[in-house]
Structure formats: structure tokens, C-alpha cells
Design an enzyme around this catalytic site. Structure first.
Site, short mmCIF file in Angstrom:
data_model
loop_
_atom_site.label_atom_id
_atom_site.label_comp_id
_atom_site.label_asym_id
_atom_site.label_seq_id
_atom_site.Cartn_x
_atom_site.Cartn_y
_atom_site.Cartn_z
N SER A 33 1.13 1.12 -2.76
CA SER A 33 -0.30 0.77 -2.76
C SER A 33 -1.13 1.76 -3.59
O SER A 33 -1.93 1.35 -4.43
CB SER A 33 -0.83 0.71 -1.33
N ASP A 34 -0.92 3.05 -3.36
CA ASP A 34 -1.77 4.01 -4.08
C ASP A 34 -1.34 4.22 -5.52
O ASP A 34 -2.17 4.56 -6.37
CB ASP A 34 -1.91 5.33 -3.33
N CYS A 35 -0.07 3.99 -5.82
CA CYS A 35 0.37 4.14 -7.21
C CYS A 35 -0.22 3.00 -8.05
O CYS A 35 -0.68 3.22 -9.18
CB CYS A 35 1.89 4.13 -7.29
#
Ligand code: LAN
Length: 756
Positions: free
Chosen positions: A484-486
Site C-alpha cells: 500500500s505505501d510503496c
């Protein structure tokens, strides 16, 4: 160059050594050749560091050792090579910065030199001390020759990282000596050819014995020792592949586990089921004597399934798991594992491994499952299958060479992640339009363009994978696991650059929308986001955590870091494309920020799971609050977050948090004092929250400027990252990106401040 001794006796007796040449010397070659019993491994003092090169092939990083003098001339070492290897760069001093923006410029001057040909930034990604053993034991078990230059530098790395007093190794580079670290790394040293009577081995062995020896090792170490044939399979707690045959609705079915644990469980279960062991060699026979306190032939293996040294027992097994294990070992395995069931389970497990191979071109998710899968394929298909050969080739991508020697990275690199932060750093300093940095940024953008994942995996549902089209992985698209954060950090960077005048639109709207479509699948029912997938079962699954050394490993959890990254990516996208899935995005952001508030601790900080620790997550949380207009002045949550950070500022203006905070859930100061990375995180959090008094911020900025070296770099300090609560991992590029980001933000906010 260090002179290399050629072991003439070895060259005479070993069929795969070229006589009179160093070219094909393999450290384990003779040991594996039973005919050549007298053969001694060939290990050097060190390799010639002027011969190492990092090859970057579209973000695939491999270290090459050039034995041929012509090749050395044709392929000169770059600044990046030399920096990674700890060789002198001989860079001139830069003009002394007069203000924070000058400091950013100097930092970028240095950092630009580390950009790799495909446009990304690479780095060592070490820290955990159980990864190199996974690779080396898998090579040994599959009779993969280990070139002398690998063996030599593995030895050097492990000697350099042995505990200065007791000579053992911990779970990670800063951890105290444990049975896990010591038993596995001692084994690695023996497998690459270090003699058991080497003084460092004698010392390490004494330490291992004082901790109880290999019978006191945790599950994963016992599993590897059983694969090697150094321990008996009866000492390994059960890992039944039949679990994969459970229907999907079963609440504890493995597809619901966190991706890393289920991908490790797959190969573990296959070899456990087959009780497969590597071919016996002299070294293996000798290790049976060296690693145990007890007389090997008399060990009651089954009685030691649950023996573990308290230092290794971060997450003691629950009564429930112990009961299940007892049942599986004493009733299920001997009486109920009928052949058709076992065959069916083993076949399905191997099918899932094959799907993983196909989806990653045999690279696999990370440095534990990859080597384990290699052994499974070897056990099933023998040495010559394509899958085995391809796995061996790709295992090189997990290795890294630095001044201390050769280590294994936690993943096949940090490519997309670090590149995204590098771009955002330049943006925060307001320098994206400065022509000086355009070529660097353009190459970074081209990299992210090249690395966007363009398709979902084949048979996504069958192999339980999450939608990933349009996303980015932490490392590269070969690995291909969107996080998700990548996805969020890469997407933000792409949007920032593509909306900056003068930059091309490499990624068109359709591909941006693909990323958004994927991001929108990540929200959990309570508004938060997790890492690779939304949770598929609750935290109660931790009752089945068998790994002992790690916490919070069984399922996905909610992370403020990941949640924030998605919020800020969606906000930025929404600003530029206000029409696309507008209501869903607004609702997503609202619910995510509401969750961030509920996740705040009573002291005002947020607990971080991927960086150390409260400082890291509090920075992210303050950023997400700010993204919806909540800052120090108007939000009690933001105010409490800032007050928490300020309460931890040190005399010298910096911040320093120790990894003990990750283990215990309480803030701990690092004994070595302020750290540039944590200082930068705290300052970024305060500035995002618009903290009104610039005095404490200025003091932190001053520290960052004072720690910068005359050539623009910052030096490595304490470890920055963590996973599963107990294991630390290095993010060496954080010492560049976050201080520059903090300095840049300060320069934009207070353009007239000179600070020093
Ligand atoms: C990582 C590295 C990146 C990290 C962030 C993107 C920073 C985080 O925000 C989400 C989780 C993620 C992707 C992550 C998960 C766990 C990883 C893959 C690692 C810490 C790197 C190594 C670690 C992996 C589990 C190591 C192998 C060990 C096992 C226990 C299987």
C-alpha cells in the site's frame, strides 16, 4: 591488491577447480565431492575491492567480481560502487552551506553520485542476521558451488559482525547474541570453509554451548539444521502441508496469514513433510559434534521440540499451539497422515510454489522463502531443472557487498521505495524546477515508469494474491508484490514530477487510474490500511505464531505509516483529477484520518512498525492529519502529537530513539545520542503540523547541518528500520533523504533563516 594463495593441493584433487587459475575456485567444492576427501576449502584473507562492481539491469542489482584485468579496465568503478564498498571517493569539499537550502544542495550533490544507471538508488539492506544463512544453507544443500570471492567476503562479514565480547551473533546486527544468530552463522562459516579450530570459531562455539547449543534454537533454525541433516527432523515442530488443503472458509486457513509467513510456511511444510535432508558430508558430520552440547547420537530429539533459550523466545508459543503441536507430532503424523493425503498436500504446496516462481521469475517474495523454495525444487526435481538453475541465478540479487564483506539483503533491494523518497525530497526543497537536478529527476521518473506493475498476477485468486495492477513494489517489478505505501509513495513522486513544467508525461492517466484503483482496494473496514493486503483474519491468529523470535507475524495489522501514505497519495491525486472516483476517495480519506486519530497513544505518539519507532510513525500520522487541514493550532490530536515529539527533544536539539521501543512499546533513548534520521523525522512531523514556534525546529535543523560532512554526505548512525517488532533492518538512504527533506521544508517555510 591482496595476494591470493592458490591451494595447489585443492586444485589437484578437485574436478571443478581449474589448475593454476583462481577463476573457478569454489569454497564448498571439495567438501561436496566425496572422492576428494583431502581437499581443503579455499578461503582468502579478503578479495581485491577494486574488482567489485554493482551491475544494475533495470533495477536488478547484482555484484560482480572481475577476476580478469582487462574487464577491470573496461568497466571502471563508479562513485556508487566505491561508496558502497567503503573505498575512498576523494571528493572535494563543497562550499560551506550558508543556510539550510545550501545544505540540501550539497546533500544532493553527493546523493546524485549514488544514483544507479537505471535511475534508482541502491543500498545495503542488511540488519537481520538470519538471511545469509538461508542463502548459504540452500546453496550447500543444493550443491551450488560458492565462488571463492563470495566465500571469502561472507567469512569477513560474519567475523566483522561477531559480538566483540562473546563472539556470537544476534537476531540482527545490533541485537544481543542469541542461539538463532549464533547457530546459523557459525554453520554458514563452516559451510564456506572456515575451520572449526579457528580462534573465532572456538569462541563462538563456546558461547553457543553456554546458551545450551543447537537444541535451544528456535523453530526456523531447527528446520534449517534438519534440512542440512545436522539435526533430526523430530526436533522440528510440525509444519503440516495439509493445512493448505483446508477449505478457504476455515478461519485459520493459511491463505489468511500475512504474506511473509504463508510464503515461508509453504516450503517449510514441503520439506518437513518429506523429511528431506541434504547429502551427508564431512562438514555436516562435524557440525553434529560442534553445535550440540549433548552427545549427538544420544539426543532425544522429540523432547527438544520446544526447548528454546529465553533470549530467542520473544513470542513464547501459546498453550493452544503447544497442544496442537503435541497432537500433530504424536497422533496426527504417525497415525493419520495417509499417503494419498500427504501426496495431495505436497502436490498442492508445490503448485503454489510454482505459481510464485512464475509470477516472480524464480526470484520469490524475499530472502527467506526464496532459498527455501530452491531446496524444495531441488528435492523434487533434482539439480538440472530449469527452475533450480534459474533460482540459483536469481539468488545473487539478494546479496550485497560492503566494506565489511558480503551480506544478504532483506529483499532484492529498496529500489522503488528509496527512489520515491529521493524525488519527494527535491520537491519539498522546492528544487524540482532547478535545471541542475533535472537529469537526475528525469532518470528517477523513467525508473518509476519502467517499474510500474502493468498486470495482475496470473491466477490471482488461485494463489491468493491481491490486485496489483498499476502499483509499485518496495524493490522492483520483478518481485512484483505491491504494498500500500510503496504504491502511494511512488505514485506521489510520479504525479509531482509529471505536474512540474518541463517533465514529460511518461505515465498516462490510464496508468495513474490503475494505481488508484489498486490503492482503493487497500482500505480495511475500520478505515486503516495494512501492508500487502487488507487483513484476512484477526490478531487472535497470533496464538498460532510458531516462529518464537518474531511478534505480530501471523496476519496483517493496521499501520499508521501505510494509512498515511495512502491518504497523502489519494489527496494529491484528487487535487489533480477531482473527477475520478471522487466520492470514494473523499470517503476513504475521511475514514482513514478518523482511524489515525483512534490509533494515537495516550502519550500523544503513534507506534511505528517499519521504522524506529514512535518518532517514525508520529511523523506520518501528523502528515495525514495535516493533509485534511488538522494542524497544531486547530487539532487536539495534532497538538498532542507535537507535544509528544517535543518532550523527546534532546539538549543538542536532536532526537534519538532506540529499537527497544519497537520491542517493548515504550519510548527508549538511544545510548549513543541524537541520530540524524530520527531528528529529521521529528522535524518533518512538527513542520507538517505547522508547529508555530520555530525555536525547537531551528535547533534540530542546526544539528542536521552540523552533522553534514564537507562533501555533502551524512555518516551512517544507528539502525533505522524494523519488522515484526523484534528484528531491525537498515535503511541507509534515509540518512540522505529525510535530513534533506527536513532542511528543504525548513528552507521553504523560513526562507530568511540562515541557522548557522
Ligand atoms: C519490508 C520492507 C518494506 C516495508 C515498508 C514498505 C517500509 C512498510 O511500510 C510495509 C512493509 C514492508 C514492505 C516490509 C515487510 C516485511 C519485510 C519484507 C520488510 C521489512 C523487509 C524484510 C521483511 C521480510 C519479512 C524479511 C523476511 C523475514 C521473515 C520474517 C519472513
Amino acid at each position: 591488491m591482496v595476494r591470493r594463495k592458490i591451494n595447489a593441493e585443492a586444485a589437484d584433487s578437485d574436478p571443478i577447480l581449474e589448475k593454476g587459475s583462481t577463476r573457478k575456485r569454489f569454497s564448498n567444492a571439495g567438501d561436496l565431492d566425496h572422492a576428494a576427501k583431502k581437499q581443503r576449502p579455499v578461503l582468502e584473507e579478503r578479495t581485491d575491492y577494486s574488482r567489485w562492481r554493482m551491475r544494475d539491469d533495470h533495477g536488478r542489482q547484482t555484484w560482480r567480481y572481475l577476476e580478469d584485468d582487462e574487464a577491470v579496465k573496461d568497466w571502471p568503478q563508479t562513485y556508487a560502487d566505491k561508496y558502497f564498498l567503503g573505498l575512498p571517493l576523494d571528493l572535494p569539499d563543497l562550499p560551506k552551506p550558508k543556510n539550510p537550502l545550501d545544505a540540501v544542495r550539497n546533500g544532493l550533490e553527493f546523493f546524485e553520485k549514488l544514483q544507479l544507471p537505471s535511475g534508482h538508488w541502491g543500498c545495503e539492506y542488511g540488519g537481520p542476521m538470519f538471511l545469509l544463512p538461508c542463502i548459504v544453507i540452500s546453496w550447500y544443500a543444493t550443491k551450488t558451488p560458492i565462488p571463492w570471492y563470495y566465500a571469502t567476503e561472507i567469512k569477513n562479514y560474519l567475523f566483522a559482525r561477531a559480538h566483540p565480547e562473546d563472539g556470537g551473533w544476534g537476531l540482527h546486527i545490533e541485537g544481543e547474541t542469541s542461539v538463532f544468530g549464533t547457530v546459523l552463522n557459525y554453520t554458514v562459516l563452516r559451510l564456506v570453509g572456515v575451520d572449526a579450530d579457528h580462534p573465532k570459531m572456538v569462541k563462538a562455539r563456546a558461547t553457543l554451548h553456554s546458551l545450551g547449543g543447537a537444541t535451544h534454537a528456535p523453530h526456523w533454525a531447527k528446520w534449517w539444521l534438519a534440512v542440512l541433516g545436522v539435526a533430526h527432523w523430530d526436533i522440528v515442530n510440525p509444519v503440516p502441508p495439509e493445512l493448505w488443503l483446508l477449505p478457504d472458509w476455515v478461519p485459520f486457513a493459511p491463505w489468511r496469514w500475512w504474506i511473509h509467513i504463508r510464503m515461508v510456511f509453504l516450503p517449510m511444510s514441503y520439506l518437513w513433510s518429506r523429511r528431506w535432508t541434504a547429502e551427508e558430508t564431512d562438514t555436516i558430520r562435524s557440525l553434529r559434534k560442534e553445535l550440540f552440547v549433548e552427545d549427538w547420537a544420544r539426543i532425544d530429539w522429540a523432547a527438544h521440540r520446544n526447548t528454546i533459550h529465553p533470549r530467542d523466545n520473544y513470542h513464547p508459543k501459546t498453550w493452544l499451539l503447544n497442544t496442537i503441536n503435541w497432537f500433530l507430532a504424536n497422533i496426527w503424523r504417525p497415525y493419520f497422515r495417509v499417503k494419498p493425503l500427504v501426496d495431495k498436500a505436497e502436490d498442492w504446496v508445490m503448485k503454489l510454489i510454482e505459481m510464485e516462481n512464475e509470477n516472480t521469475d524464480h526470484l520469490d517474495l524475499a530472502t527467506v522463502s526464496g532459498p527455501m523454495n530452491l531446496v524444495c525444487l531441488y528435492a523434487r526435481d533434482g539439480p538440472d531443472s530449469y527452475a533450480v538453475r534459474r533460482h540459483k541465478e536469481r539468488s545473487d540479487e539478494f546479496l550485497w557487498v560492503k566494506d565489511e564483506g558480503l551480506l544478504a539483503n532483506g529483499t532484492n533491494g529498496v529500489q522503488c521505495w528509496d527512489t520515491a523518497f529521493a524525488i519527494q525530497t527535491v520537491m519539498d526543497a522546492g528544487l524540482t524546477q532547478d535545471p541542475r537536478w533535472r537529469p537526475m529527476l528525469l532518470r528517477a521518473l523513467e525508473f518509476l515508469d519502467d517499474q510500474q506493475i502493468r498486470e495482475n498476477v496470473k491466477d490471482q485468486d488461485k494463489c491468493y494474491r491481491q490486485q496489483r495492477k498499476g502499483g509499485w513494489a518496495f524493490s522492483n517489478k520483478d518481485q512484483g508484490y505491491a504494498v500500500s505505501d510503496c504504491v502511494s509513495e511512488a505514485l506521489k513522486s510520479v504525479i509531482i514530477l509529471q505536474k512540474t513544467p518541463g517533465f514529460p508525461t511518461l505515465i498516462d492517466d490510464r496508468r495513474i487510474f490503475d494505481a488508484i484503483d489498486t490503492l482503493l482496494t487497500y482500505q480495511n473496514p475500520n478505515g486503516s490500511c495494512s501492508s500487502y493486503e487488507p487483513p484476512r483474519a484477526g490478531p487472535w491468529m497470533e496464538m498460532l505464531n510458531a516462529a518464537e523470535v518474531f511478534g505480530q507475524i501471523m496476519v496483517e495489522y493496521e499501520y499508521p505509516e501505510c494509512t498515511t501514505a495512502v491518504v497523502t497519495a489519494l489527496s494529491l491525486f484528487h487535487k489533480h483529477w477531482p473527477e475520478y472516483r471522487a466520492l470514494e476517495i473523499e470517503r476513504f480519506i475521511e475514514r482513514a484520518v478518523a482511524w489515525i486519530k483512534t490509533n494515537q497513544r495516550p502519550h500523544g505518539g503513534w507506534y511505528g512498525s517499519w521504522g524506529i519507532c514512535f518518532t517514525y510513525a508520529t511523523m506520518f500520522a501528523l502528515e495525514s492529519l495535516a493533509s485534511t487541514g488538522e494542524t497544531y493550532e486547530n487539532s487536539s490530536h495534532s497538538k498532542r502529537g507535537c507535544d509528544f515529539l517535543l518532550s523527546k527533544q534532546r539538549e543538542d536539539g536532536g532526537w534519538s530513539e532506540h529499537y527497544k521501543a519497537c520491542e517493548t512499546g515504550e519510548y527508549f533513548e538511544h545510548p549513543t545520542g541524537s541520530q540524524v534520521v530520527m531528528t529529521a523525522w521529528a522535524l518533518i512531523g512538527l513542520m507538517k503540523a505547522n508547529y508555530p514556534d520555530k525555536t525547537p525546529i531551528r535547533r534540530g535543523i542546526k544539528l542536521l547541518m552540523e552533522r553534514q560532512q564537507p562533501n555533502g554526505e551524512w555518516l551512517q548512525e544507528a539502525i533505522e528500520g524494523v519488522f515484526n517488532k523484534s528484528c531491525m533492518i537498515s535503511y541507509p538512504n534515509y540518512k540522505f533523504t529525510f535530513p534533506m527533506k527536513a532542511l528543504g521544508m525548513f528552507a521553504r517555510k523560513y526562507p530568511d533563516e540562515t541557522v548557522v
